[in-house]
Motif scaffolding. Sequence first.
Motif, PDB file in Angstrom:
ATOM      1  N   VAL A   9      91.747  21.626  64.708  1.00  0.00           N
ATOM      2  CA  VAL A   9      90.686  21.002  65.499  1.00  0.00           C
ATOM      3  C   VAL A   9      90.862  19.486  65.475  1.00  0.00           C
ATOM      4  CG1 VAL A   9      88.188  20.615  65.614  1.00  0.00           C
ATOM      5  CG2 VAL A   9      89.063  22.884  65.029  1.00  0.00           C
ATOM      6  N   LEU A  10      90.728  18.876  66.641  1.00  0.00           N
ATOM      7  CA  LEU A  10      90.778  17.420  66.739  1.00  0.00           C
ATOM      8  C   LEU A  10      89.472  16.913  67.348  1.00  0.00           C
ATOM      9  CD1 LEU A  10      92.250  14.629  66.798  1.00  0.00           C
ATOM     10  CD2 LEU A  10      93.097  15.269  69.077  1.00  0.00           C
ATOM     11  N   VAL A  11      88.872  15.953  66.681  1.00  0.00           N
ATOM     12  CA  VAL A  11      87.662  15.321  67.215  1.00  0.00           C
ATOM     13  C   VAL A  11      88.038  13.907  67.651  1.00  0.00           C
ATOM     14  CG1 VAL A  11      85.333  14.511  66.681  1.00  0.00           C
ATOM     15  CG2 VAL A  11      86.130  16.725  65.796  1.00  0.00           C
ATOM     16  N   ILE A  12      87.771  13.596  68.898  1.00  0.00           N
ATOM     17  CA  ILE A  12      88.094  12.270  69.423  1.00  0.00           C
ATOM     18  C   ILE A  12      86.814  11.447  69.489  1.00  0.00           C
ATOM     19  CG2 ILE A  12      88.953  11.001  71.430  1.00  0.00           C
ATOM     20  CD1 ILE A  12      90.910  13.264  71.911  1.00  0.00           C
ATOM     21  N   GLY A  13      86.819  10.333  68.795  1.00  0.00           N
ATOM     22  CA  GLY A  13      85.627   9.488  68.707  1.00  0.00           C
ATOM     23  C   GLY A  13      84.899   9.797  67.424  1.00  0.00           C
ATOM     24  N   GLY A  37      80.661  12.347  66.575  1.00  0.00           N
ATOM     25  CA  GLY A  37      82.005  12.742  66.165  1.00  0.00           C
ATOM     26  C   GLY A  37      82.066  13.102  64.692  1.00  0.00           C
ATOM     27  N   LEU A  38      81.415  12.316  63.862  1.00  0.00           N
ATOM     28  CA  LEU A  38      81.434  12.602  62.421  1.00  0.00           C
ATOM     29  C   LEU A  38      80.706  13.915  62.115  1.00  0.00           C
ATOM     30  CD1 LEU A  38      80.905   9.000  61.004  1.00  0.00           C
ATOM     31  CD2 LEU A  38      83.027  10.332  60.956  1.00  0.00           C
ATOM     32  N   GLN A  39      79.627  14.173  62.843  1.00  0.00           N
ATOM     33  CA  GLN A  39      78.916  15.435  62.628  1.00  0.00           C
ATOM     34  C   GLN A  39      79.777  16.612  63.113  1.00  0.00           C
ATOM     35  OE1 GLN A  39      76.422  17.341  60.753  1.00  0.00           O
ATOM     36  NE2 GLN A  39      75.749  15.214  60.990  1.00  0.00           N
ATOM     37  N   ALA A  40      80.492  16.412  64.211  1.00  0.00           N
ATOM     38  CA  ALA A  40      81.399  17.465  64.701  1.00  0.00           C
ATOM     39  C   ALA A  40      82.506  17.719  63.677  1.00  0.00           C
ATOM     40  CB  ALA A  40      81.990  17.057  66.053  1.00  0.00           C
ATOM     41  N   ILE A  41      83.041  16.661  63.116  1.00  0.00           N
ATOM     42  CA  ILE A  41      84.085  16.801  62.088  1.00  0.00           C
ATOM     43  C   ILE A  41      83.534  17.551  60.881  1.00  0.00           C
ATOM     44  CG2 ILE A  41      85.441  15.502  60.369  1.00  0.00           C
ATOM     45  CD1 ILE A  41      85.849  13.338  62.559  1.00  0.00           C
ATOM     46  N   ALA A  42      82.353  17.161  60.436  1.00  0.00           N
ATOM     47  CA  ALA A  42      81.758  17.812  59.267  1.00  0.00           C
ATOM     48  C   ALA A  42      81.571  19.309  59.529  1.00  0.00           C
ATOM     49  CB  ALA A  42      80.418  17.154  58.931  1.00  0.00           C
ATOM     50  N   THR A  43      81.165  19.646  60.755  1.00  0.00           N
ATOM     51  CA  THR A  43      80.910  21.052  61.093  1.00  0.00           C
ATOM     52  C   THR A  43      82.216  21.851  61.140  1.00  0.00           C
ATOM     53  OG1 THR A  43      78.961  20.342  62.306  1.00  0.00           O
ATOM     54  CG2 THR A  43      79.762  22.556  62.769  1.00  0.00           C
ATOM     55  N   ALA A  44      83.250  21.259  61.723  1.00  0.00           N
ATOM     56  CA  ALA A  44      84.552  21.937  61.766  1.00  0.00           C
ATOM     57  C   ALA A  44      85.092  22.152  60.357  1.00  0.00           C
ATOM     58  CB  ALA A  44      85.541  21.123  62.603  1.00  0.00           C
ATOM     59  N   ARG A  45      84.907  21.155  59.507  1.00  0.00           N
ATOM     60  CA  ARG A  45      85.339  21.272  58.107  1.00  0.00           C
ATOM     61  C   ARG A  45      84.569  22.369  57.396  1.00  0.00           C
ATOM     62  NH1 ARG A  45      89.050  20.846  55.323  1.00  0.00           N
ATOM     63  NH2 ARG A  45      87.837  20.258  53.517  1.00  0.00           N
ATOM     64  N   ARG A  46      83.261  22.390  57.583  1.00  0.00           N
ATOM     65  CA  ARG A  46      82.448  23.447  56.971  1.00  0.00           C
ATOM     66  C   ARG A  46      82.974  24.811  57.368  1.00  0.00           C
ATOM     67  NH1 ARG A  46      77.353  22.390  55.117  1.00  0.00           N
ATOM     68  NH2 ARG A  46      76.471  20.332  55.468  1.00  0.00           N
ATOM     69  N   LEU A  47      83.358  24.936  58.632  1.00  0.00           N
ATOM     70  CA  LEU A  47      83.824  26.235  59.127  1.00  0.00           C
ATOM     71  C   LEU A  47      85.258  26.538  58.700  1.00  0.00           C
ATOM     72  CD1 LEU A  47      82.170  26.379  62.649  1.00  0.00           C
ATOM     73  CD2 LEU A  47      81.850  28.009  60.797  1.00  0.00           C
ATOM     74  N   GLY A  48      85.874  25.609  58.001  1.00  0.00           N
ATOM     75  CA  GLY A  48      87.199  25.910  57.442  1.00  0.00           C
ATOM     76  C   GLY A  48      88.364  25.591  58.348  1.00  0.00           C
ATOM     77  N   GLN A  91      91.281  23.316  60.156  1.00  0.00           N
ATOM     78  CA  GLN A  91      92.148  22.196  59.793  1.00  0.00           C
ATOM     79  C   GLN A  91      91.766  21.058  60.742  1.00  0.00           C
ATOM     80  OE1 GLN A  91      96.108  23.941  59.487  1.00  0.00           O
ATOM     81  NE2 GLN A  91      96.919  21.869  59.707  1.00  0.00           N
ATOM     82  N   THR A  92      91.111  20.031  60.228  1.00  0.00           N
ATOM     83  CA  THR A  92      90.396  19.105  61.105  1.00  0.00           C
ATOM     84  C   THR A  92      90.979  17.694  61.060  1.00  0.00           C
ATOM     85  OG1 THR A  92      88.421  20.389  60.569  1.00  0.00           O
ATOM     86  CG2 THR A  92      88.065  18.307  61.706  1.00  0.00           C
ATOM     87  N   GLU A  93      91.108  17.108  62.238  1.00  0.00           N
ATOM     88  CA  GLU A  93      91.536  15.709  62.351  1.00  0.00           C
ATOM     89  C   GLU A  93      90.526  14.931  63.181  1.00  0.00           C
ATOM     90  OE1 GLU A  93      96.345  15.877  62.705  1.00  0.00           O
ATOM     91  OE2 GLU A  93      95.168  16.675  64.378  1.00  0.00           O
ATOM     92  N   GLY A  94      90.407  13.663  62.883  1.00  0.00           N
ATOM     93  CA  GLY A  94      89.551  12.802  63.683  1.00  0.00           C
ATOM     94  C   GLY A  94      90.373  11.635  64.210  1.00  0.00           C
ATOM     95  N   TYR A  95      90.015  11.186  65.412  1.00  0.00           N
ATOM     96  CA  TYR A  95      90.726  10.055  65.987  1.00  0.00           C
ATOM     97  C   TYR A  95      89.716   9.066  66.551  1.00  0.00           C
ATOM     98  CZ  TYR A  95      93.500   7.213  69.093  1.00  0.00           C
ATOM     99  OH  TYR A  95      94.066   6.143  69.712  1.00  0.00           O
ATOM    100  N   ASP A  96      89.971   7.827  66.319  1.00  0.00           N
ATOM    101  CA  ASP A  96      89.116   6.789  66.882  1.00  0.00           C
ATOM    102  C   ASP A  96      89.969   5.530  66.995  1.00  0.00           C
ATOM    103  OD1 ASP A  96      87.044   4.585  67.047  1.00  0.00           O
ATOM    104  OD2 ASP A  96      85.712   6.308  66.901  1.00  0.00           O
TER     105      ASP A  96
END
Lengths: 366, 366
Positions: free
Chosen positions: B169-173, B178-189, B191-196
């Motif tokens: 999963v990639l979160v842009i922004g 974006g941080l809440q989306a990242i946290a949720t993807a991480r909770r769900l297990g 493999q998460t990346e964020g870009y800004d």
Amino acid sequence: MTITVGALREAAAGERRVAITPEVARKLHGKGVRVLLEHGAGEAAGFPDQSYAEATFADAQQVLAQADLLACVLPPVDAVFEQMREGATVVGQLRPHGAATRIAALGRRKLTAFALELLPRTTRAQAMDVLSSQAAVAGYRAMLIAAEACPKFFPMLTTAAGTIRPSRVLVIGAGVAGLQAIATARRLGAQTEGYDVRPETREQIESLGAKFLDLGVSAAGTGGYARELSVEERAAQQQALADHLKVVDVIVTTAAVPGRPAPKILTAAMVGGMKPGALIVDLAAEGGGNCELTRPGERVEHAGVTILGPLNLPAGAPLHASEMYARNVYNFTELLLRDGAIAPDFSDELVARTCLSHGGEPRFQG
Amino acid sequence: MTITVGALREAAAGERRVAITPEVARKLHGKGVRVLLEHGAGEAAGFPDQSYAEATFADAQQVLAQADLLACVLPPVDAVFEQMREGATVVGQLRPHGAATRIAALGRRKLTAFALELLPRTTRAQAMDVLSSQAAVAGYRAMLIAAEACPKFFPMLTTAAGTIRPSRVLVIGAGVAGLQAIATARRLGAQTEGYDVRPETREQIESLGAKFLDLGVSAAGTGGYARELSVEERAAQQQALADHLKVVDVIVTTAAVPGRPAPKILTAAMVGGMKPGALIVDLAAEGGGNCELTRPGERVEHAGVTILGPLNLPAGAPLHASEMYARNVYNFTELLLRDGAIAPDFSDELVARTCLSHGGEPRFQG
């Protein structure tokens, strides 16, 4: 002579899974088996034709005319069997219960058919157990649907404007689907409880970090089995459940028994006592539902409570559901192959117990 | 004289939030304020009339005729302002940009209006910051929608039929959403990346257990600000992003700027290079989308990739979104109250900068 394993594009409405994935096509190919698929068979699952390096593509009629073994996710319409070569084999979920017409159709082409739902739940059968693999997907997806439809956050949230408390989630039934639903709710940060009439599930529920809901009525019997509750005990259990539901935000029910109507666990009165905005996702909707108010495939509103009865949940995550399903099919198919031919060994209980029809002779009365 | 704070049932299609919750009604009541709500104002959010112990209910016309201060989630239609008492106050999200007609309508009734979107992002304003509180809900829900629509499992799954790899999963922004989306993807297990583009977000992304996607082009400038990239650097960055997207299963884009069109980050060509079955959830759909192919409110299929452009995400979790929103409104309203009257202090920048109209005089050119 090389045998041919075929699969069609699944025809049921909303079905996106495929019985043979590129991974399994490669493994079959490695065993000297020819893989023949209908054009676009894997497309809806995320496997376009070009992702199958080791398969041949043709139209449905050709697949049926050439397949020695047809793998399917759901039973095709009976007319499909009529187009198969005489004496060929079918492997998949064949919905064996109450399927006299289907079994008769298999007979007309002298087909041999194995319904994977009938696998005994033994250690050796686990790698072929489609009910388990698909239930895991169903449990995961039911909880995602619940989280998405819930008017509350699942996790606790600490913000500049104060704290948001986590949702309270209850999962009823702690089989494969229930445990996966519990795991998903826990991952999402909900305050999660699991309930099952089998007391031995307590440990499994607790191992996922959830709480075992103890209704104060023990059904523990001898030999690890639950004993039948008396009428009074059952009434006390129902009352304790009804009282508990008043504080719950989300319920996911998972008490499904393949081929049988789902047990009714949640009554309309219990739902009526729940909080406004509460949500029930009834994973057993296909079998009529664990909640009296469930309408399969629909959304029901009752006294401020929403009841969802989603159908065919595994098809909603078709890529991974197909990966697991195809591995199950592959592992079972291996049992049938001997010296490059299909030669089922009926002294093997996994073969014998799943057989619906052998050379057209019915073997199962569902 | 007791002042009256009112709120209507929100009228926008799909809007389920409410500006005054039972908790905030109680707090206002505690301050000697009368709370007057339209019948059913909180119902869709999970707050039926009877859950408000400290509020009076009436029809919309009466609420408007009596309210000294009207709190809203979204701006009502201009005709609503015409029914308010002269000189009354409006507080809420008033979509100030390009709202000349709305500001004129406020003027005709000599209303004073505060658009909470205009709060400066200072520490003191945080407790009133509706953009942040609602963005947190939006980010959480966008990722749930992604997980539900994804053909794959987010978490790794170990089954009897082998392992299922986690989704990428990639979160842009990496703003609040974006941080809440990242946290949720991480909770769900996943493999998460964020870009800004802001390099200082690296630490925040990593603190959530996700990986900061480094495209090898640094925009780090002086004083902690990003510098403008050269044309060549920008092309290199775009190419690096396009290359990276080939391995990603899910993208959630969150680069929204209130009142401005969303920056286009994902081109059709980039989407075309993604895996079949990949999924994009464009949280910036309301502002036109971060993806060229996004159609607000719709589902688009392009070369096997699905692009969702959901609208008004916070309204989908109306109970908790309303709780946070109402607390924001309450904290702002406290600024306006002095000795039991509405007396905005325009020397306070939070008051001055959010004011759209004061006694009917326009204060904002959007």
